[in-house]
Design an enzyme around this catalytic site. Structure first.
Site, mmCIF file in Angstrom:
data_model
loop_
_atom_site.group_PDB
_atom_site.id
_atom_site.type_symbol
_atom_site.label_atom_id
_atom_site.label_comp_id
_atom_site.label_asym_id
_atom_site.label_seq_id
_atom_site.Cartn_x
_atom_site.Cartn_y
_atom_site.Cartn_z
ATOM 1 C CB CYS A 33 -0.930 0.069 1.121
ATOM 2 S SG CYS A 33 -1.748 1.416 1.483
ATOM 3 C CG HIS A 73 -3.739 3.853 3.998
ATOM 4 N ND1 HIS A 73 -2.937 2.923 4.350
ATOM 5 C CD2 HIS A 73 -3.979 4.693 4.896
ATOM 6 C CE1 HIS A 73 -2.326 3.328 5.378
ATOM 7 N NE2 HIS A 73 -3.129 4.460 5.984
ATOM 8 C CG HIS A 99 -6.857 9.367 1.818
ATOM 9 N ND1 HIS A 99 -7.195 8.057 1.303
ATOM 10 C CD2 HIS A 99 -7.594 10.128 0.829
ATOM 11 C CE1 HIS A 99 -7.697 8.004 0.338
ATOM 12 N NE2 HIS A 99 -7.920 9.163 -0.311
HETATM 13 P P1 5GP Z 1 -9.213 9.702 -3.124
HETATM 14 O O1 5GP Z 1 -9.752 10.022 -4.244
HETATM 15 O O2 5GP Z 1 -8.853 8.470 -2.910
HETATM 16 O O3 5GP Z 1 -10.093 10.258 -2.077
HETATM 17 O O4 5GP Z 1 -7.621 10.621 -2.791
HETATM 18 C C1 5GP Z 1 -6.429 10.243 -3.223
HETATM 19 C C2 5GP Z 1 -5.627 11.324 -3.250
HETATM 20 O O5 5GP Z 1 -4.350 10.721 -3.071
HETATM 21 C C3 5GP Z 1 -5.732 12.089 -4.459
HETATM 22 O O6 5GP Z 1 -6.112 13.444 -4.128
HETATM 23 C C4 5GP Z 1 -4.182 11.978 -5.206
HETATM 24 O O7 5GP Z 1 -3.767 13.176 -5.575
HETATM 25 C C5 5GP Z 1 -3.334 11.743 -3.851
HETATM 26 N N1 5GP Z 1 -2.186 10.671 -4.186
HETATM 27 C C6 5GP Z 1 -2.192 9.651 -4.963
HETATM 28 N N2 5GP Z 1 -1.165 8.973 -4.929
HETATM 29 C C7 5GP Z 1 -0.273 9.926 -3.957
HETATM 30 C C8 5GP Z 1 1.050 9.656 -3.775
HETATM 31 O O8 5GP Z 1 1.834 8.851 -4.251
HETATM 32 N N3 5GP Z 1 1.500 10.824 -3.164
HETATM 33 C C9 5GP Z 1 0.805 11.678 -2.600
HETATM 34 N N4 5GP Z 1 1.476 12.639 -1.823
HETATM 35 N N5 5GP Z 1 -0.592 11.796 -2.835
HETATM 36 C C10 5GP Z 1 -1.123 10.881 -3.429
HETATM 37 ZN ZN ZN Z 2 -2.099 1.356 3.862
#
Ligand code: 5GP
Ligand code: ZN
Length: 116
Positions: free
Chosen positions: A6, A98, A100
């Site tokens: 992850c 994961h 967030h």
């Molecule tokens: P979700 O759509 O799952 O709520 O948001 C995932 C967020 O994680 C997105 O805003 C994306 O830009 C961010 N993200 C995805 N991969 C990475 C990464 O490797 N590093 C960082 N800092 N942010 C990431």
């Molecule tokens: Zn995780």
């Protein structure tokens, strides 16, 4: 528990370097790689939970949410305001499985946008 496959487990636990905004024993907050606002920070538990639907201890959940206020203070957006989002599941377009918490701010938003 940490899931070695992850990406957020690796970022939150310092196995892959990232721009950390705040860290303590339970959570790590780092800059979103693709920011949708001038301030876009992700608060991530150090242990792996796939989403809000997972079995998350209430102390972890409470602590992660309490960290929002700290991030706002660090980023200087307490007074101007900010948006807090937790995308959960497919309909909400959760892309990283994961848990967030998105903290978005630094400029005026419209009612429906951005949707992180
Ligand atoms: P979700 O759509 O799952 O709520 O948001 C995932 C967020 O994680 C997105 O805003 C994306 O830009 C961010 N993200 C995805 N991969 C990475 C990464 O490797 N590093 C960082 N800092 N942010 C990431
Ligand atoms: Zn995780």
């Amino acid at each position: 528990m940490i899931d070695d496959s992850c990406i957020f487990c690796s970022l939150a636990n310092g196995k892959i370097p990232t721009n950390v905004v705040y860290e303590d024993g339970m959570v790590c907050a780092f800059e979103d790689a693709n920011p949708m606002m001038p301030v876009h920070v992700l608060i991530v538990p150090k242990d792996h939970y796939s989403s809000l639907n997972d079995e998350i201890p209430e102390d972890v959940l409470g602590h992660a949410l309490a960290t929002v206020k700290k991030i706002a203070e660090i980023k200087g957006i307490t007074e101007s305001g900010y948006r807090v989002m937790v995308n959960t599941g497919d309909d909400a377009c959760q892309t990283v499985h994961h848990l967030h918490i998105h903290v978005l701010g630094g400029a005026p938003m419209t009612e429906g946008s951005p949707r992180a």
